[in-house]
Design an enzyme around this catalytic site. Structure first.
Site, short mmCIF file in Angstrom:
data_model
loop_
_atom_site.label_atom_id
_atom_site.label_comp_id
_atom_site.label_asym_id
_atom_site.label_seq_id
_atom_site.Cartn_x
_atom_site.Cartn_y
_atom_site.Cartn_z
N LYS A 88 0.94 -1.01 -0.16
CA LYS A 88 0.00 0.11 0.01
C LYS A 88 0.98 0.62 0.58
O LYS A 88 1.35 1.56 1.02
CB LYS A 88 -0.33 0.12 1.36
CG LYS A 88 -1.73 0.95 0.88
CD LYS A 88 -2.96 2.00 2.30
CE LYS A 88 -2.94 2.72 2.53
NZ LYS A 88 -3.52 3.14 4.38
N GLY A 106 -6.93 10.80 9.52
CA GLY A 106 -6.80 10.48 11.22
C GLY A 106 -8.03 11.28 11.24
O GLY A 106 -8.53 11.62 12.87
N GLY A 149 -10.40 8.37 6.93
CA GLY A 149 -11.57 9.82 6.60
C GLY A 149 -12.62 9.43 7.53
O GLY A 149 -13.63 10.63 8.16
N ALA A 190 -8.48 2.72 9.98
CA ALA A 190 -7.73 2.65 11.46
C ALA A 190 -8.47 3.04 12.70
O ALA A 190 -9.12 2.57 13.09
CB ALA A 190 -6.76 2.28 10.79
#
Lengths: 263, 417
Positions: A104, A165, A192, A213
């Site tokens: 990634k 975040g 987001g 995450a």
């Protein structure tokens, strides 16, 4: 008429690998390894991304052991890289350590926005594809850039909903829809996401998967939030396949008056 | 055989001379028993780096209420533990100063306010301050912070000085009570000795040392942090999932014209990243700490940068300080962030009376070793004396050893309640 539930046959295939869950999880920000394990389990994820610059592969009892124990595939990422060069070096490290061509690709412009640096991202994609990597490109929600990345050989494009975040959700749904409509590779909404409805929306817009995450790892109860996202992604996917009704200005009764007795 | 090899006999052998091992050894010695601490470099690991915040309240994390109970118990034991070290106990740097927590931006303030909800629900006192009130207390605090809270219950100690005082107290006791040996053996422990050398689940009778010597002991306490899992002769069914969580930490000197820089410990969230500043009475300040799992024992330049960047957001005068030390050490982390503490079951299952005699484990204290030292010491002494506090059985060291249970949490209960 009975039909098979869609979710059974509707798996996502990337680079020949079949994923039965369309929720890809990140691992950053978890308060404990055990809590992270419980959240990943509850989320039903089969693919999890790990920052190679932050986690040692060789340390016993580490995050990698947890993922192996739970048979969750690892998608290494280049988080923390600011130049194409750093990203390529990190990807090579990941390939040696984890024996996977998947990467990634994150090339960040600055630490305040953590937004992708488009120029470095294109350079790194070109170099990594030439070296045989399968590039999952984390990109801005820019339909032009997304298509360029695909043309350079990315196996998936991963536009952000909002900066990493922030939990602001999908700030430009139109762009995401446009990226999806033109993409020939899987589109993963990445970054987001704040809460479950954001993930459902991403899937309704036609994304093939959602990656998140912080929304789970920093929730007060990560396992519960992981479970919420599992359902949200399935719900959004089903809705995207079911054919939604057009939006109307005025009401339309769900049962019409036709054929009713006039008493 | 090497002529310097020595075989000693003591009541209790403690493997590991970090703050936990030293604390346990001191409690044991204070109770009238003879003890040795086995460590080639006592207080040289995480203890050397630690800031020494005794922050049961402000260290609370979501879903770690179980650990909170242990932290609060230890906090309450601290004054007596310190006083037991004798008339010079003030040299440990134990200070009942307060802790102020601040948020840099409004999301940080919200995160602290949300956590306060859990802190209040657990009966803890966390008082909101206006920025103006916070800056009356700490005038060098940045006017641009977005929120502040006062935690009067979170104090501090200087871990290096505490470890030094304990070593001195142990040495004094060894001499005055005529043990006939030093309280400290500066050598590596190789493994556990057993009653039946072919059975690692039989009674533990002592410690084999790297120099070929042995220590015979009625009780052996394994308190050597990350190295615990590498000892020979551990019970077969015991797996200790310890992993190194590295931290970078800085020490700075405050120039005379800026003293006092702070009168209380300052903990902050700066755009989601935690940082703390602990002022010492000697005019230095400790700024910490990063959490890294990158496997690197060296100080991280990025870590140092992050700490200084975030610290000066809360306290702009940080730019004026002298940077005198950068240190990195590994904390012994466990999967649930709680210690591995207690006796070990012979069967790997909770069967009454099945504990292996002579063996106590005390490791995996992660971020909380300094805070948890008194309760670890107190509890280990209780285990030796046979009347232990049952509340701490939940930290038994083999809780990760049994066949791995399904890690699914019982979500149904959570949803329906």
């Amino acid at each position: 008429m009975e039909t098979e539930p869609l979710t059974i046959t509707d798996s996502l295939v990337i680079d020949g690998v079949q994923l039965n869950s369309r929720l890809i999880m990140g691992t950053g920000g978890a308060p404990s390894l055990e809590g992270l394990g419980a959240a990943l389990h509850a989320s039903g994820t089969e693919l999890t991304t790990v920052a190679m610059r932050r986690h040692s592969v060789t340390t016993a009892g580490s995050l990698f052991d947890l993922l192996v124990d739970r048979s969750i595939r690892v998608l290494p990422n280049t988080a923390g890289c600011f130049t194409a060069r750093e990203a390529v070096l990190t990807a090579q490290l990941a390939r040696e350590a984890l024996e996977t061509d998947w990467i990634k690709l994150e090339v960040i412009a600055d630490e305040h926005t953590l937004l992708p640096d488009a120029v470095e991202l294109l350079d790194a994609t070109e170099q990594l594809v030439a070296r045989g990597f399968k590039v999952f490109a984390y990109t801005n929600d820019d339909p032009v850039l997304a298509l360029r990345l695909e043309h350079l050989g990315a196996v998936a494009v991963m536009p952000l909903g909002a900066p990493i975040g922030t939990g602001l959700g999908i700030l430009n749904p139109h762009n995401i829809e446009l990226i999806v409509s033109r993409a020939g590779v899987p589109v993963v909404l990445d970054a987001g996401i704040g809460t479950a409805s954001d993930a459902a929306l991403a899937m309704e817009l036609g994304c093939d998967a959602v990656l998140l995450a912080t929304a789970v790892t920093r929730a007060q109860n990560p396992a519960l939030m992981g479970e919420a996202f599992k359902h949200a992604v399935i719900a959004g996917r089903l809705a995207s396949q079911a054919g939604r009704i057009p939006k109307r200005e005025l009401a339309l009764a769900s049962s019409t008056m036709n054929g009713r007795p006039d008493l | 055989m090497n002529e310097r090899v020595v075989n000693r006999t003591v009541d209790v052998a403690v493997i590991g001379g970090g703050i936990i091992g030293l604390g346990i050894a001191w409690a044991v010695a204070h109770s009238g028993r003879t003890v040795v601490v086995i460590d080639p470099d006592p207080a040289g690991g995480a203890t050397y780096a630690a800031a020494g915040m005794l922050a049961a309240v402000s260290e609370l994390h979501y879903q770690e209420e179980v650990l909170l109970e242990l932290m609060l118990a230890s906090s309450a034991l601290y004054p007596a533990f310190i006083e037991s070290l004798g008339p010079e106990h003030h040299l440990t740097g134990y200070q009942r100063t307060h802790t102020m927590t601040v948020g840099a931006d409004s999301a940080d303030r919200q995160a602290l306010a949300d956590l306060r909800g859990v802190q209040l629900a657990n009966g803890l006192a966390v008082d909101p301050l206006t920025i103006r009130a916070a800056r009356v207390l700490e005038p060098l605090l940045s006017p641009h912070v977005s929120g502040a809270f006062m935690v009067e219950q979170d104090h501090q100690v200087d871990p290096r000085r505490l470890a030094e005082r304990i070593q001195l107290a142990l040495a004094t006791l060894a001499k005055s009570r005529r043990w006939g040996h030093d309280a400290l053996i500066r050598v590596n422990a190789m493994g556990l000795l057993h009653d039946d050398s072919a059975d690692a689940s039989s009674r533990v009778t002592g410690v084999a040392l790297a120099d070929g010597g042995t220590v015979s002991a009625a009780e052996v306490v394994v308190a050597n942090g990350l190295a615990a899992a590498m000892l020979n002769g551990l019970p077969e069914r015991l797996t200790m999932p310890l992993r190194p969580v590295y931290g970078d930490i800085l020490r700075l000197r405050v120039p005379a014209h800026l003293r006092p820089l702070l009168t209380c410990t300052l903990r902050g969230l700066v755009h989601g990243v935690p940082v703390y500043l602990v002022p010492r009475s000697d005019g230095t300040v400790v700024i910490g700490a990063t959490q890294r799992e990158d496997g690197s024992t060296a100080v991280s330049a990025g870590g140092v940068y992050q700490l200084l960047r975030d610290a000066q957001v809360l306290l702009p005068a940080v730019r004026e300080l002298e940077l005198i030390e950068v240190t990195a050490r590994a904390r012994p982390g466990t999967p649930d962030n709680a210690p591995l503490l207690g006796r070990v079951s012979r069967t790997g299952r909770e069967t009454p009376g099945s504990d292996i005699p002579g063996l106590i484990i005390a490791t995996g204290f992660f971020r909380h070793g300094v805070l948890l030292t008194p309760v670890a010491a107190h509890y280990c002494l209780q285990l030796i004396e046979g009347s232990a506090d049952q509340r701490w059985e939940r930290f038994r060291p083999h809780r990760f050893s049994a066949t791995r249970p399904s890690a699914s949490v019982s979500l149904q209960g959570v949803v329906s309640s």
